[in-house]
Motif scaffolding. Structure first.
Motif, mmCIF file in Angstrom:
data_model
loop_
_atom_site.group_PDB
_atom_site.id
_atom_site.type_symbol
_atom_site.label_atom_id
_atom_site.label_comp_id
_atom_site.label_asym_id
_atom_site.label_seq_id
_atom_site.Cartn_x
_atom_site.Cartn_y
_atom_site.Cartn_z
ATOM 1 N N GLU A 236 -8.004 23.198 7.467
ATOM 2 C CA GLU A 236 -8.955 22.322 6.780
ATOM 3 C C GLU A 236 -9.313 21.103 7.609
ATOM 4 N N THR A 237 -8.314 20.483 8.219
ATOM 5 C CA THR A 237 -8.546 19.216 8.926
ATOM 6 C C THR A 237 -8.338 19.301 10.427
ATOM 7 N N GLY A 238 -7.664 20.346 10.906
ATOM 8 C CA GLY A 238 -7.372 20.448 12.329
ATOM 9 C C GLY A 238 -6.189 19.607 12.770
ATOM 10 N N THR A 239 -5.502 18.927 11.843
ATOM 11 C CA THR A 239 -4.367 18.095 12.226
ATOM 12 C C THR A 239 -3.168 18.965 12.592
ATOM 13 N N ILE A 240 -2.334 18.447 13.478
ATOM 14 C CA ILE A 240 -1.173 19.171 13.987
ATOM 15 C C ILE A 240 0.087 18.550 13.409
ATOM 16 N N SER A 241 0.982 19.389 12.897
ATOM 17 C CA SER A 241 2.252 18.936 12.334
ATOM 18 C C SER A 241 3.383 19.785 12.893
ATOM 19 N N ILE A 242 4.592 19.222 12.903
ATOM 20 C CA ILE A 242 5.785 19.950 13.326
ATOM 21 C C ILE A 242 6.868 19.742 12.283
ATOM 22 N N ALA A 243 7.475 20.845 11.844
ATOM 23 C CA ALA A 243 8.577 20.787 10.890
ATOM 24 C C ALA A 243 9.886 21.080 11.606
ATOM 25 N N HIS A 244 10.899 20.276 11.302
ATOM 26 C CA HIS A 244 12.226 20.478 11.892
ATOM 27 C C HIS A 244 13.266 19.865 10.976
ATOM 28 N N GLY A 245 14.318 20.638 10.694
ATOM 29 C CA GLY A 245 15.410 20.125 9.880
ATOM 30 C C GLY A 245 14.998 19.736 8.475
ATOM 31 N N GLY A 246 13.990 20.419 7.911
ATOM 32 C CA GLY A 246 13.558 20.101 6.564
ATOM 33 C C GLY A 246 12.660 18.886 6.464
ATOM 34 N N ARG A 247 12.146 18.403 7.601
ATOM 35 C CA ARG A 247 11.249 17.263 7.598
ATOM 36 C C ARG A 247 9.951 17.636 8.290
ATOM 37 N N MET A 248 8.848 17.063 7.824
ATOM 38 C CA MET A 248 7.536 17.348 8.376
ATOM 39 C C MET A 248 7.007 16.114 9.098
ATOM 40 N N MET A 249 6.725 16.277 10.393
ATOM 41 C CA MET A 249 6.120 15.203 11.189
ATOM 42 C C MET A 249 4.641 15.524 11.340
ATOM 43 N N ARG A 250 3.784 14.692 10.774
ATOM 44 C CA ARG A 250 2.373 15.017 10.617
ATOM 45 C C ARG A 250 1.482 14.174 11.516
ATOM 46 N N ARG A 251 0.223 14.644 11.622
ATOM 47 C CA ARG A 251 -0.835 13.942 12.357
ATOM 48 C C ARG A 251 -0.379 13.564 13.764
ATOM 49 N N LEU A 252 0.053 14.549 14.508
ATOM 50 C CA LEU A 252 0.591 14.309 15.847
ATOM 51 C C LEU A 252 -0.525 14.315 16.892
ATOM 52 N N ASP A 253 -0.442 13.363 17.824
ATOM 53 C CA ASP A 253 -1.341 13.413 18.972
ATOM 54 C C ASP A 253 -0.656 14.191 20.095
ATOM 55 N N THR A 254 -1.311 14.268 21.237
ATOM 56 C CA THR A 254 -0.792 15.100 22.329
ATOM 57 C C THR A 254 0.581 14.632 22.798
ATOM 58 N N ASN A 255 0.732 13.328 23.010
ATOM 59 C CA ASN A 255 1.991 12.811 23.553
ATOM 60 C C ASN A 255 3.148 12.991 22.572
ATOM 61 N N ARG A 256 2.918 12.686 21.302
ATOM 62 C CA ARG A 256 3.993 12.838 20.308
ATOM 63 C C ARG A 256 4.389 14.301 20.146
ATOM 64 N N MET A 257 3.394 15.181 20.129
ATOM 65 C CA MET A 257 3.699 16.605 19.997
ATOM 66 C C MET A 257 4.528 17.094 21.179
ATOM 67 N N ARG A 258 4.132 16.712 22.381
ATOM 68 C CA ARG A 258 4.880 17.147 23.569
ATOM 69 C C ARG A 258 6.283 16.562 23.582
ATOM 70 N N ASN A 259 6.418 15.288 23.218
ATOM 71 C CA ASN A 259 7.738 14.655 23.211
ATOM 72 C C ASN A 259 8.685 15.327 22.214
ATOM 73 N N ILE A 260 8.173 15.686 21.036
ATOM 74 C CA ILE A 260 9.010 16.343 20.021
ATOM 75 C C ILE A 260 9.455 17.714 20.512
ATOM 76 N N LEU A 261 8.535 18.483 21.082
ATOM 77 C CA LEU A 261 8.876 19.813 21.576
ATOM 78 C C LEU A 261 9.885 19.732 22.716
ATOM 79 N N GLU A 262 9.703 18.779 23.623
ATOM 80 C CA GLU A 262 10.646 18.639 24.733
ATOM 81 C C GLU A 262 12.017 18.180 24.250
ATOM 82 N N ALA A 263 12.040 17.317 23.228
ATOM 83 C CA ALA A 263 13.319 16.792 22.734
ATOM 84 C C ALA A 263 14.153 17.872 22.056
#
Length: 290
Positions: A236-263
């Motif tokens: 619907e909106t094109g926003t990117i989110s990542i779920a981990h450990g029962g928590r949802m991290m929403r509205r991620l930009d490129t840097n935040r998304m990459r940092n979360i995946l690398e971590a």
């Protein structure tokens, strides 16, 4: 009040007078057990429950020891054993996950080392950004230590090395594999169109975000029952989110998304148990070097 303080000091002196090296070993073993339990529960919904239980026990203990309330003390003494029986039920997913890791010998490492993980992260980031620009919905699940075999069996086997073109083709609208989740293990796309468990925690309803649908519930659900990372692109909106450990991290930009995946997805560096401990216990490296 003074009598309580005096009695406590007397008990402490009594303990220190009989303190031996076996007592030190005993304390270290108990500390390690609690350390691994907290490490296992870190970044999970169970951690919040554990804090509440500990806080409740501490408050009740202080209240019953400082004030003479016979009826209330009897109620607390009767209820606490029942709470201990409830612990295995409350923490059943975390206990099962820890026993699974212990059976595979992966309790100290969150995932096996594998070459090309950084390449996988780059591909996933590029695909997520491309799908976000096109507003194509997607659900990508990155397997870590916990096995996702039961969910892989619900989808279509792929068993292909990950590539940007293949992922984009899978999530192109109206294709047979568009609905469902893609499961990635190390550098391979294991399966597509997989069915994920839906979250029933109510986290998404409380968030106030009305644009979250089944994909977000599925992402949150798989993160609650495993240590996997689930990346969602909203249709619907094109926003990117990542779920981990029962928590949802929403509205991620490129840097935040990459940092979360690398971590969370990069394998741990080599260095053995000593390196692992020094990274997690502040000041331990200096003590060992001295």
């Amino acid at each position: 009040m003074i009598e309580i303080i005096t009695k406590s000091l007397t008990n402490l002196l009594f303990i220190f007078e009989r303190f031996t090296w076996l007592s030190l070993v005993d304390i270290l073993l108990v500390t390690l057990i609690f350390f691994f339990l907290l490490q296992m529960l870190r970044d999970t919904q169970a951690m919040i429950l554990l804090r509440g239980i500990v806080l409740l026990i501490v408050l009740l203990s202080l209240l019953t020891s400082m004030v003479n309330l016979p009826a209330f003390s009897w109620l607390v003494a009767t209820a606490l054993p029942a709470l201990l029986f409830a612990v295995p039920v409350i923490f059943a997913p975390e206990i099962r996950r820890a026993l699974t890791r212990l059976g595979r010998g992966t309790l100290l490492s969150s995932q096996s080392e594998s070459k090309g993980i950084e390449s996988t992260i780059n591909i996933v980031v590029n695909v997520a950004l491309r799908l976000s620009d096109l507003q194509y919905g997607a659900l990508i699940v990155l397997q870590r230590a916990d096995s996702l075999e039961e969910y892989i069996r619900t989808g279509i086997p792929i068993e292909s090395r990950i590539s940007q073109e293949l992922l984009l083709q899978i999530f192109f609208p109206n294709t047979p594999l568009h609905d469902g989740a893609v499961i990635i293990r190390d550098v391979h796309i294991t399966a597509a169109a997989c069915v994920m468990p839906l979250s029933a925690s109510g986290t998404l309803r409380r968030s106030g975000e009305r644009k979250m649908g089944l994909r977000h519930r599925a992402a949150l659900g798989i993160s609650e029952v495993s240590d996997a990372l689930a990346l969602v692109v909203s249709e619907e909106t094109g926003t990117i989110s990542i779920a981990h450990g029962g928590r949802m991290m929403r509205r991620l930009d490129t840097n935040r998304m990459r940092n979360i995946l690398e971590a969370f997805y990069l394998p741990p560096q080599r260095g053995g148990w000593r390196e692992w401990l020094t990274k997690r216990i502040p000041g331990l490296r200096q003590i060992l070097e001295e």
